[in-house]
Design an enzyme around this catalytic site. Sequence first.
Site, PDB file in Angstrom:
ATOM      1  N   ALA A  48       0.835  -1.204   0.000  1.00 55.88           N
ATOM      2  CA  ALA A  48       0.000   0.000   0.000  1.00 55.88           C
ATOM      3  C   ALA A  48       0.868   1.252   0.000  1.00 55.88           C
ATOM      4  CB  ALA A  48      -0.867  -0.012   1.249  1.00 55.88           C
ATOM      5  N   GLY A  88       0.780  -5.494   1.404  1.00 53.85           N
ATOM      6  CA  GLY A  88      -0.423  -5.819   0.652  1.00 53.85           C
ATOM      7  C   GLY A  88      -0.090  -6.555  -0.637  1.00 53.85           C
ATOM      8  N   GLU A  91       0.201 -10.075   0.251  1.00 52.70           N
ATOM      9  CA  GLU A  91      -1.133 -10.591   0.606  1.00 52.70           C
ATOM     10  C   GLU A  91      -1.939 -10.929  -0.661  1.00 52.70           C
ATOM     11  OE1 GLU A  91      -1.844  -7.276   3.409  1.00 52.70           O
ATOM     12  OE2 GLU A  91      -2.475  -8.823   4.818  1.00 52.70           O
ATOM     13  N   GLU A 111       4.522  -4.623   7.501  1.00 53.99           N
ATOM     14  CA  GLU A 111       3.565  -3.722   8.148  1.00 53.99           C
ATOM     15  C   GLU A 111       3.947  -3.407   9.583  1.00 53.99           C
ATOM     16  OE1 GLU A 111       2.831  -6.195   6.137  1.00 53.99           O
ATOM     17  OE2 GLU A 111       1.053  -5.817   4.956  1.00 53.99           O
TER      18      GLU A 111
HETATM   19  C1  LIG Z   1      -4.964  -3.370   4.136  1.00 52.21           C
HETATM   20  C2  LIG Z   1      -3.906  -3.141   3.150  1.00 52.21           C
HETATM   21  C3  LIG Z   1      -2.674  -2.964   3.847  1.00 52.21           C
HETATM   22  C4  LIG Z   1      -1.518  -3.048   3.221  1.00 52.21           C
HETATM   23  C5  LIG Z   1      -0.360  -2.876   4.047  1.00 52.21           C
HETATM   24  C6  LIG Z   1       0.852  -2.440   3.268  1.00 52.21           C
HETATM   25  O1  LIG Z   1       1.056  -2.807   2.157  1.00 52.21           O
HETATM   26  S1  LIG Z   1       1.866  -1.413   4.127  1.00 52.21           S
HETATM   27  C7  LIG Z   1       3.208  -1.141   3.004  1.00 52.21           C
HETATM   28  C8  LIG Z   1       4.111  -2.283   3.044  1.00 52.21           C
HETATM   29  N1  LIG Z   1       5.239  -2.016   2.211  1.00 52.21           N
HETATM   30  C9  LIG Z   1       6.367  -1.550   2.694  1.00 52.21           C
HETATM   31  O2  LIG Z   1       6.530  -1.325   3.864  1.00 52.21           O
HETATM   32  C10 LIG Z   1       7.444  -1.329   1.687  1.00 52.21           C
HETATM   33  C11 LIG Z   1       8.175  -0.065   1.976  1.00 52.21           C
HETATM   34  N2  LIG Z   1       9.209   0.179   1.012  1.00 52.21           N
HETATM   35  C12 LIG Z   1      10.410  -0.391   1.098  1.00 52.21           C
HETATM   36  O3  LIG Z   1      10.709  -1.219   1.926  1.00 52.21           O
HETATM   37  C13 LIG Z   1      11.429   0.074   0.092  1.00 52.21           C
HETATM   38  O4  LIG Z   1      11.049   1.334  -0.343  1.00 52.21           O
HETATM   39  C14 LIG Z   1      11.579  -0.887  -1.113  1.00 52.21           C
HETATM   40  C15 LIG Z   1      10.268  -1.157  -1.794  1.00 52.21           C
HETATM   41  C16 LIG Z   1      12.221  -2.200  -0.645  1.00 52.21           C
HETATM   42  C17 LIG Z   1      12.528  -0.201  -2.148  1.00 52.21           C
HETATM   43  O5  LIG Z   1      13.730   0.163  -1.507  1.00 52.21           O
HETATM   44  P1  LIG Z   1      14.776   1.125  -2.229  1.00 52.21           P
HETATM   45  O6  LIG Z   1      15.939   1.258  -1.302  1.00 52.21           O
HETATM   46  O7  LIG Z   1      15.021   0.620  -3.602  1.00 52.21           O
HETATM   47  O8  LIG Z   1      14.039   2.512  -2.417  1.00 52.21           O
HETATM   48  P2  LIG Z   1      13.497   3.522  -1.323  1.00 52.21           P
HETATM   49  O9  LIG Z   1      13.219   2.843  -0.045  1.00 52.21           O
HETATM   50  O10 LIG Z   1      14.408   4.699  -1.273  1.00 52.21           O
HETATM   51  O11 LIG Z   1      12.105   3.927  -1.942  1.00 52.21           O
HETATM   52  C18 LIG Z   1      12.011   4.672  -3.161  1.00 52.21           C
HETATM   53  C19 LIG Z   1      10.877   5.654  -3.049  1.00 52.21           C
HETATM   54  O12 LIG Z   1       9.646   4.939  -2.954  1.00 52.21           O
HETATM   55  C20 LIG Z   1       8.908   5.359  -1.807  1.00 52.21           C
HETATM   56  N3  LIG Z   1       8.165   4.185  -1.308  1.00 52.21           N
HETATM   57  C21 LIG Z   1       8.590   2.928  -1.245  1.00 52.21           C
HETATM   58  N4  LIG Z   1       7.623   2.128  -0.818  1.00 52.21           N
HETATM   59  C22 LIG Z   1       6.547   2.921  -0.591  1.00 52.21           C
HETATM   60  C23 LIG Z   1       5.220   2.679  -0.133  1.00 52.21           C
HETATM   61  N5  LIG Z   1       4.808   1.438   0.179  1.00 52.21           N
HETATM   62  N6  LIG Z   1       4.394   3.729  -0.021  1.00 52.21           N
HETATM   63  C24 LIG Z   1       4.783   4.980  -0.339  1.00 52.21           C
HETATM   64  N7  LIG Z   1       6.024   5.274  -0.801  1.00 52.21           N
HETATM   65  C25 LIG Z   1       6.893   4.248  -0.908  1.00 52.21           C
HETATM   66  C26 LIG Z   1      10.008   5.819  -0.840  1.00 52.21           C
HETATM   67  O13 LIG Z   1       9.496   6.694   0.112  1.00 52.21           O
HETATM   68  C27 LIG Z   1      10.953   6.495  -1.806  1.00 52.21           C
HETATM   69  O14 LIG Z   1      10.426   7.759  -2.133  1.00 52.21           O
HETATM   70  P3  LIG Z   1      11.308   9.076  -2.002  1.00 52.21           P
HETATM   71  O15 LIG Z   1      10.442  10.165  -2.511  1.00 52.21           O
HETATM   72  O16 LIG Z   1      12.546   8.820  -2.791  1.00 52.21           O
HETATM   73  O17 LIG Z   1      11.610   9.228  -0.562  1.00 52.21           O
END
Ligand SMILES: CC/C=C/CC(=O)SCCNC(=O)CCNC(=O)[C@H](O)C(C)(C)COP(=O)(O)OP(=O)(O)OC[C@H]1O[C@@H](n2cnc3c(N)ncnc32)[C@H](O)[C@@H]1OP(=O)(O)O
Length: 713
Positions: A48, A88, A91, A111
């Site tokens: 998400a 998600g 999931e 999460e």
């Molecule tokens: C009921 C439904 C519920 C669902 C629950 C969920 O899904 S909660 C979300 C779970 N997902 C995560 O926690 C993933 C979070 N992201 C990461 O761990 C990492 O970003 C990555 C995907 C492994 C990629 O890592 P990498 O080092 O390659 O890049 P960055 O971490 O620097 O990320 C790049 C930019 O992307 C933004 N971003 C990444 N994931 C998300 C996200 N899930 N939501 C919003 N934004 C996300 C991150 O903030 C970076 O943006 P910048 O503008 O450069 O800061």
Amino acid sequence: MELLSLTVNSNSLAVLQALEDGLKKADADPSVKAVMICGENGKFSAGADIRGFSSPKRHGGALGPIVSLIESSEKPVVAAIEGVALGGGLEVALGCHYRIAHVKAWMGLPEVTLGLLPGAEGTQRLPRLIGVPTALDMITTGKHIPATEALKLGLVDEIVEENTIEAAIRLANKVIGQPLGPRRLSLKPVPKVPNMEAFLREAAVKVKQQARGCLAPELCLQAVRAATETPFAEGVRRERELFRVLLSSGQAQALQYAFFAERAVHRWATPAGASWSSAAPQPVCKAAVIGLGTMGRGIVTSLVKASIPVVALEQDLEYLNKGRKAVMLLLEREAMKMEGGAQSLDFHNPARLQFTVDFDLLHDVDLVIEAVFENMALKKEIFHKLSKICKPGALLCTNTSALNIDEIASATSRPQQVIGTHFFSPAHVMRLLEIIYGRHTSPTAIATAMQLAKTLKKVGVVVGNCFGFVGNRMMFPYVQQAVFLLEEGSRPEAVDQVLEDFGFKIGPFRMSDLAGLDVGWRSRQGQGLTGPSLPAGTPARQRQGQRYSPLPDLLCEHGRFGQKTAKGWYQYEKAGGRTATPDPWLHSFLSRYRDTHGIKARFIDQEEILERCLFSLINEGFAILAEGIASGPEHLDVIYINGYGWPRHRGGPMFYASTVGLPRVLDKLQKYSEAHPDVPGLRPSAFLKKLVAVGNPPIKEWMSYLSQQSSKL
Ligand SMILES: CC/C=C/CC(=O)SCCNC(=O)CCNC(=O)[C@H](O)C(C)(C)COP(=O)(O)OP(=O)(O)OC[C@H]1O[C@@H](n2cnc3c(N)ncnc32)[C@H](O)[C@@H]1OP(=O)(O)O
């Protein structure tokens, strides 16, 4: 059409809607025999959009019913996982009947690290697929696992090295017509563990201990427990209930703030206009580390782990051999934790790691990290030598926790290449790297140090040059208050307990015993605050008209340096022992001290302990922001979370201040400052007063008030 493919890069509303529409369309179309779900651009889904959690309607229950819809499809659905399948995203994959992953893909339910739990039925499906112990571990830690491990756990059915989509299509075609019942996870029983109740009880104790006040891991465990005790639908209801509790807890907001703060600090800038967007790093193909004490050993280990060839230098053969042994031991331990073992680190290869006492071997390195002890004259001598020996473009870094970068740089002919890299102990473990630019440090040097942090898998935070930089400068008033509280009537164990209950990994006195009281003592002697250079007649509890506590100096004079001498603020079982026990000697020493100085001991409650320690630290943070030493509150928070054991679920000190409310912080500081007018650390900073005066704006707006008003502060 035999196969419909759907793409799910992020679980935004539009994607969810498209997924639902696509599935319904596939089910209704008799020409579709199977469905394949994949992501775009080589990534399945990072889950998400984290920013969307502030609007609960968008995510709370939106994904769960879609995952159920996928699972209940009468046509086989295959997930083709490339890149990442997180939160998600995973999931969704769990709702599919088959999962196929690229060998380089990563999966996880992170999460919990955002203060939540997998709220789209993940806590109910994962234990059914891979068993309770492994599912619980993944869900309560949020760790990402590689596809190879996912295959071993049975999380995916197959891994491929080539085209995942084509492999998924092949698999989908193969399983058309096969019964789907056994592939629907919601219909499977949770695999039995010999004594499930005892297992869950033990796990709960462990999770609680590790969580240190963070709610999410405990609620994740409760959701998994529901999977073991109730039918699937009941478990899903419980999962949703617990998800809502977490979503509305302040902790989820703090953890999500921390997620973005750690990414925001990559976009560094200096008041002079240098910034990440215009500066490019230089390549670092070979590095050197000078000094193989505790810090140097950790730094060498960190560089070797990052596959950067290192020359490790000591002043003589005796120190070199001692350092070499210690580094080899660290590297062997690290190698044991890695899949490829010692071979993957290759640290016995002299082209990878070379030990020497010869400075001339540093002539071709791209970067030097000096890590000798905190002595300005020694550091200057080394930097003078380096500017003669190192090649013209080499970056010259000093690992210091407080010394003036400009003064060190003045010993070289190339101050633009000198930069502070403050590592935290143990340097191969701790994530923080405080990067300090001096007056002449070039943007390229800053960009290179930031790139180094990334290569070492650390969080680099760029800050300006001042005594103690950001982390230690904020720590001084905190520790000072802790000691003043002892003078006034408290005990080390009482102060530590309050701060550990708040969530700190370790309270200030246990920390001081661990680090060694002699370190600060030497520094205070150097500053003329104690020891032979203190002018005769200086009042015992005052320096330059301000309150001073000689308690730590007195302990050192009694040979109590902390763990290393088995005595400090606590007593220990032996020199080097780790178990702190309250010490009756110290209690009577404190009573005698108070009698000597005419201090009447009073009872100090937990609120006062917490507020005086934390608000003085936060107050210094506001002064740092006002001086332009750091470019935003996120920088201070990231430093505290990653270097000082600040509880992540409280978002960092400045975020915490914003949740307490700045008017309350100001009010309390004013009250304590009136009671202790000779303590500057309690006098509210002008920037804090300004923010309260303009109406307590949200944290993301703070810096805008500074740029408009700095001249009037
Ligand atoms: C009921 C439904 C519920 C669902 C629950 C969920 O899904 S909660 C979300 C779970 N997902 C995560 O926690 C993933 C979070 N992201 C990461 O761990 C990492 O970003 C990555 C995907 C492994 C990629 O890592 P990498 O080092 O390659 O890049 P960055 O971490 O620097 O990320 C790049 C930019 O992307 C933004 N971003 C990444 N994931 C998300 C996200 N899930 N939501 C919003 N934004 C996300 C991150 O903030 C970076 O943006 P910048 O503008 O450069 O800061």
